[in-house]
Design a protein around this motif. Structure first.
Motif, PDB file in Angstrom:
ATOM      1  N   ARG A 258      40.479 -25.126  30.347  1.00 40.63           N
ATOM      2  CA  ARG A 258      40.517 -24.828  28.908  1.00 40.63           C
ATOM      3  C   ARG A 258      41.941 -24.661  28.408  1.00 40.63           C
ATOM      4  O   ARG A 258      42.187 -24.666  27.206  1.00 40.63           O
ATOM      5  CB  ARG A 258      39.721 -23.522  28.669  1.00 40.63           C
ATOM      6  CG  ARG A 258      39.656 -23.046  27.229  1.00 40.63           C
ATOM      7  CD  ARG A 258      38.701 -23.935  26.439  1.00 40.63           C
ATOM      8  NE  ARG A 258      38.473 -23.452  25.094  1.00 40.63           N
ATOM      9  CZ  ARG A 258      39.238 -23.743  24.041  1.00 40.63           C
ATOM     10  NH1 ARG A 258      40.289 -24.519  24.199  1.00 40.63           N
ATOM     11  NH2 ARG A 258      38.956 -23.278  22.851  1.00 40.63           N
ATOM     12  N   GLY A 259      42.884 -24.474  29.358  1.00 46.50           N
ATOM     13  CA  GLY A 259      44.251 -24.158  28.944  1.00 46.50           C
ATOM     14  C   GLY A 259      44.324 -22.788  28.309  1.00 46.50           C
ATOM     15  O   GLY A 259      45.150 -22.525  27.432  1.00 46.50           O
ATOM     16  N   ALA A 260      43.436 -21.889  28.736  1.00 42.72           N
ATOM     17  CA  ALA A 260      43.342 -20.564  28.111  1.00 42.72           C
ATOM     18  C   ALA A 260      44.485 -19.660  28.569  1.00 42.72           C
ATOM     19  O   ALA A 260      45.111 -19.899  29.608  1.00 42.72           O
ATOM     20  CB  ALA A 260      42.009 -19.918  28.465  1.00 42.72           C
ATOM     21  N   THR A 261      44.733 -18.649  27.780  1.00 41.88           N
ATOM     22  CA  THR A 261      45.729 -17.632  28.112  1.00 41.88           C
ATOM     23  C   THR A 261      44.971 -16.364  28.488  1.00 41.88           C
ATOM     24  O   THR A 261      44.079 -15.943  27.749  1.00 41.88           O
ATOM     25  CB  THR A 261      46.633 -17.362  26.895  1.00 41.88           C
ATOM     26  OG1 THR A 261      47.175 -18.599  26.457  1.00 41.88           O
ATOM     27  CG2 THR A 261      47.748 -16.391  27.242  1.00 41.88           C
ATOM     28  N   ILE A 262      45.340 -15.781  29.619  1.00 41.39           N
ATOM     29  CA  ILE A 262      44.608 -14.605  30.107  1.00 41.39           C
ATOM     30  C   ILE A 262      45.570 -13.435  30.277  1.00 41.39           C
ATOM     31  O   ILE A 262      46.649 -13.585  30.846  1.00 41.39           O
ATOM     32  CB  ILE A 262      43.907 -14.920  31.458  1.00 41.39           C
ATOM     33  CG1 ILE A 262      42.882 -16.043  31.274  1.00 41.39           C
ATOM     34  CG2 ILE A 262      43.253 -13.672  32.033  1.00 41.39           C
ATOM     35  CD1 ILE A 262      42.167 -16.461  32.553  1.00 41.39           C
ATOM     36  N   LEU A 263      45.153 -12.295  29.762  1.00 39.37           N
ATOM     37  CA  LEU A 263      45.868 -11.036  30.017  1.00 39.37           C
ATOM     38  C   LEU A 263      44.862 -10.101  30.655  1.00 39.37           C
ATOM     39  O   LEU A 263      43.785  -9.872  30.091  1.00 39.37           O
ATOM     40  CB  LEU A 263      46.391 -10.447  28.706  1.00 39.37           C
ATOM     41  CG  LEU A 263      47.165  -9.134  28.819  1.00 39.37           C
ATOM     42  CD1 LEU A 263      48.516  -9.345  29.518  1.00 39.37           C
ATOM     43  CD2 LEU A 263      47.408  -8.520  27.436  1.00 39.37           C
TER      44      LEU A 263
ATOM     45  N   THR B  55      48.661 -13.213  32.843  1.00 35.35           N
ATOM     46  CA  THR B  55      49.587 -12.085  32.953  1.00 35.35           C
ATOM     47  C   THR B  55      48.793 -10.834  33.294  1.00 35.35           C
ATOM     48  O   THR B  55      47.728 -10.597  32.720  1.00 35.35           O
ATOM     49  CB  THR B  55      50.309 -11.874  31.602  1.00 35.35           C
ATOM     50  OG1 THR B  55      51.005 -13.073  31.269  1.00 35.35           O
ATOM     51  CG2 THR B  55      51.295 -10.708  31.667  1.00 35.35           C
ATOM     52  N   ALA B  56      49.331 -10.040  34.207  1.00 35.01           N
ATOM     53  CA  ALA B  56      48.666  -8.784  34.580  1.00 35.01           C
ATOM     54  C   ALA B  56      49.367  -7.602  33.936  1.00 35.01           C
ATOM     55  O   ALA B  56      50.597  -7.559  33.864  1.00 35.01           O
ATOM     56  CB  ALA B  56      48.694  -8.607  36.096  1.00 35.01           C
ATOM     57  N   LEU B  57      48.569  -6.650  33.476  1.00 35.85           N
ATOM     58  CA  LEU B  57      49.083  -5.327  33.149  1.00 35.85           C
ATOM     59  C   LEU B  57      48.725  -4.449  34.335  1.00 35.85           C
ATOM     60  O   LEU B  57      47.545  -4.269  34.648  1.00 35.85           O
ATOM     61  CB  LEU B  57      48.414  -4.772  31.887  1.00 35.85           C
ATOM     62  CG  LEU B  57      48.765  -5.421  30.559  1.00 35.85           C
ATOM     63  CD1 LEU B  57      47.955  -4.779  29.443  1.00 35.85           C
ATOM     64  CD2 LEU B  57      50.257  -5.304  30.266  1.00 35.85           C
ATOM     65  N   LEU B  58      49.743  -3.936  34.978  1.00 32.69           N
ATOM     66  CA  LEU B  58      49.523  -3.149  36.189  1.00 32.69           C
ATOM     67  C   LEU B  58      50.055  -1.745  35.959  1.00 32.69           C
ATOM     68  O   LEU B  58      51.102  -1.573  35.327  1.00 32.69           O
ATOM     69  CB  LEU B  58      50.314  -3.802  37.325  1.00 32.69           C
ATOM     70  CG  LEU B  58      49.742  -3.778  38.725  1.00 32.69           C
ATOM     71  CD1 LEU B  58      48.401  -4.484  38.755  1.00 32.69           C
ATOM     72  CD2 LEU B  58      50.706  -4.483  39.684  1.00 32.69           C
TER      73      LEU B  58
ATOM     74  N   LEU C 208      41.006 -11.383  27.262  1.00 32.45           N
ATOM     75  CA  LEU C 208      41.548 -10.088  27.666  1.00 32.45           C
ATOM     76  C   LEU C 208      40.538  -9.468  28.617  1.00 32.45           C
ATOM     77  O   LEU C 208      39.363  -9.308  28.260  1.00 32.45           O
ATOM     78  CB  LEU C 208      41.764  -9.208  26.432  1.00 32.45           C
ATOM     79  CG  LEU C 208      42.786  -9.823  25.474  1.00 32.45           C
ATOM     80  CD1 LEU C 208      42.569  -9.365  24.058  1.00 32.45           C
ATOM     81  CD2 LEU C 208      44.190  -9.490  25.921  1.00 32.45           C
ATOM     82  N   LEU C 209      40.974  -9.179  29.811  1.00 32.24           N
ATOM     83  CA  LEU C 209      40.051  -8.714  30.847  1.00 32.24           C
ATOM     84  C   LEU C 209      40.503  -7.355  31.359  1.00 32.24           C
ATOM     85  O   LEU C 209      41.651  -7.200  31.789  1.00 32.24           O
ATOM     86  CB  LEU C 209      40.032  -9.717  32.017  1.00 32.24           C
ATOM     87  CG  LEU C 209      39.816 -11.188  31.661  1.00 32.24           C
ATOM     88  CD1 LEU C 209      40.016 -12.072  32.895  1.00 32.24           C
ATOM     89  CD2 LEU C 209      38.420 -11.396  31.100  1.00 32.24           C
ATOM     90  N   ASP C 210      39.600  -6.393  31.276  1.00 33.71           N
ATOM     91  CA  ASP C 210      39.934  -5.052  31.764  1.00 33.71           C
ATOM     92  C   ASP C 210      39.224  -4.850  33.098  1.00 33.71           C
ATOM     93  O   ASP C 210      38.013  -4.625  33.138  1.00 33.71           O
ATOM     94  CB  ASP C 210      39.481  -4.004  30.733  1.00 33.71           C
ATOM     95  CG  ASP C 210      40.169  -2.661  30.941  1.00 33.71           C
ATOM     96  OD1 ASP C 210      40.920  -2.529  31.925  1.00 33.71           O
ATOM     97  OD2 ASP C 210      39.960  -1.758  30.118  1.00 33.71           O
TER      98      ASP C 210
ATOM     99  N   ALA D 120      54.458 -17.890  21.098  1.00 32.46           N
ATOM    100  CA  ALA D 120      53.807 -17.008  22.072  1.00 32.46           C
ATOM    101  C   ALA D 120      52.342 -16.869  21.676  1.00 32.46           C
ATOM    102  O   ALA D 120      52.015 -16.770  20.500  1.00 32.46           O
ATOM    103  CB  ALA D 120      54.486 -15.654  22.065  1.00 32.46           C
ATOM    104  N   THR D 121      51.457 -16.869  22.661  1.00 35.31           N
ATOM    105  CA  THR D 121      50.033 -16.677  22.351  1.00 35.31           C
ATOM    106  C   THR D 121      49.773 -15.228  21.953  1.00 35.31           C
ATOM    107  O   THR D 121      49.006 -14.955  21.030  1.00 35.31           O
ATOM    108  CB  THR D 121      49.178 -17.073  23.571  1.00 35.31           C
ATOM    109  OG1 THR D 121      49.450 -18.444  23.857  1.00 35.31           O
ATOM    110  CG2 THR D 121      47.699 -16.898  23.289  1.00 35.31           C
ATOM    111  N   ILE D 122      50.411 -14.308  22.679  1.00 34.95           N
ATOM    112  CA  ILE D 122      50.306 -12.888  22.339  1.00 34.95           C
ATOM    113  C   ILE D 122      51.727 -12.353  22.205  1.00 34.95           C
ATOM    114  O   ILE D 122      52.551 -12.563  23.100  1.00 34.95           O
ATOM    115  CB  ILE D 122      49.577 -12.098  23.454  1.00 34.95           C
ATOM    116  CG1 ILE D 122      48.167 -12.654  23.683  1.00 34.95           C
ATOM    117  CG2 ILE D 122      49.520 -10.603  23.117  1.00 34.95           C
ATOM    118  CD1 ILE D 122      47.480 -12.075  24.925  1.00 34.95           C
ATOM    119  N   ALA D 123      52.016 -11.710  21.089  1.00 36.39           N
ATOM    120  CA  ALA D 123      53.330 -11.075  20.923  1.00 36.39           C
ATOM    121  C   ALA D 123      53.110  -9.621  20.524  1.00 36.39           C
ATOM    122  O   ALA D 123      52.427  -9.329  19.540  1.00 36.39           O
ATOM    123  CB  ALA D 123      54.141 -11.797  19.856  1.00 36.39           C
TER     124      ALA D 123
END
Ligand SMILES: Nc1ncnc2c1ncn2[C@@H]1O[C@H](COP(=O)(O)OP(=O)(O)OP(=O)(O)O)[C@@H](O)[C@H]1O
Length: 287
Positions: free
Chosen positions: A224-229, A74-77, A197-199, A44-47
């Motif tokens: 980039r194959g980046a992971t975004i939260l 992935t969104a935090l909603l 990480l985007l707020d 996992a990129t973020i755990a």
């Protein structure tokens, strides 16, 4: 990467499949630092595991656990005060958890975050840059902090991509909200991060500029194959950008699924209606 199925656990305790296209055989150690999919193990990129944050008597984050797949968005909603920014702050290592652990790119953020911070970045329109410094000076400082090799070249390339060239020598404090957001995005991309990480990345932007920023983020993630939260209040943004939505309420995970799956599960026609159901405590139709 859309369409993959990953089992996720909802607050109600049931496992659910997210995604709709690919039947996958899986075994999934929930909240683990690795995801097991089709017999293959992907770290996992973020755990996040049993994460808690108390601000005095206020429990802002109340024992949340989730694992984010590489290359996903992935969104935090959640409503105001649900704990989104606090969670992002803890993942970045900017806010110290009361208990629980955060692992990013295999690194325990509490003990070794300096090993991995140069591979991450963060954007929030609410974090200001020094006003008197020009855009170029600010980006240079961040480039140095992140150990970017050819800072000048990187700034020129980013300015061209984000239409900032004419603003580079203007004081950062004299920019409009939309211009500041584009500069904040340039800062977030200065080190070509693997994890972003985007707020609320498009807060206070007009629809055209917001759409343009989303397209840029989509392209960056893909190339980039980046992971975004990201934390967002914009349901259209979440539906467009994210392959997974983690719904927070009062510091807890209320639900966790692909946007389309949530809409189906709640018997609604869009994510905004699902959000209102969760915020107002209505049980989903398909429970
Ligand atoms: N530094 C702090 N000191 C005390 N309480 C805080 C602090 N930061 C956040 N809180 C509280 O923690 C809770 C969660 O706040 P947080 O900012 O994480 O929520 P959020 O989901 O990002 O909200 P919003 O959508 O309004 O930005 C809220 O009750 C908030 O008042």
């Amino acid at each position: 990467m859309r369409g993959h199925c990953l089992p996720v656990k909802t607050r109600r305790g049931g496992a659910a499949l997210r995604g709709d296209a690919t039947p996958a055989r899986f075994s999934f150690a929930l909240h683990a630092k690795a995801l097991h999919l089709n017999g293959m193990t992907t770290p996992a990129t973020i755990a996040v595991d049993a994460l808690v944050k108390d601000y005095g008597p206020v429990r802002a984050v109340d024992g949340i656990s989730f694992a984010v797949r590489p290359g996903s968005t992935t969104a935090l909603l959640g409503g105001n005060g649900a704990g989104k920014s606090t969670t992002i702050g803890m993942i970045m290592g900017l806010v110290k958890p009361t208990s629980g652990t955060v692992t990013v790119l295999g690194t325990d953020m509490a003990r070794r975050r300096h090993d991995v911070l140069h591979r991450m970045n963060f954007e929030s329109p609410y974090v200001d840059m020094p006003h008197r410094l020009t855009v170029r000076q600010n980006l240079t400082v961040f480039g140095m902090l992140y150990g970017v090799g050819d800072i000048r070249g990187r700034i020129v390339a980013l300015a061209a991509a984000l239409e900032l060239t004419d603003l580079l020598d203007r004081p950062s404090g004299k920019l409009s909200a939309g211009q500041k957001t584009r500069v904040a995005l340039a800062k977030a991309l200065i080190n070509e991060p693997e994890v972003m990480l985007l707020d609320e990345p498009t807060a206070s932007l007009d629809p055209d500029t917001a759409d343009w920023i989303r397209s840029h983020l989509e392209r960056y993630r893909a190339t980039r194959g980046a992971t975004i939260l990201l934390a967002s209040h914009n349901m259209g943004e979440v539906e467009r950008l994210c392959d997974r939505v983690i719904m927070l309420k009062q510091g807890r995970i209320e639900d966790d699924a692909a946007p389309g799956e949530l809409v189906r599960r709640y018997g609604r026609s869009n994510l905004e209606e699902v959000f209102l159901d969760v915020a107002r405590g209505r049980k989903e139709a398909a429970a």
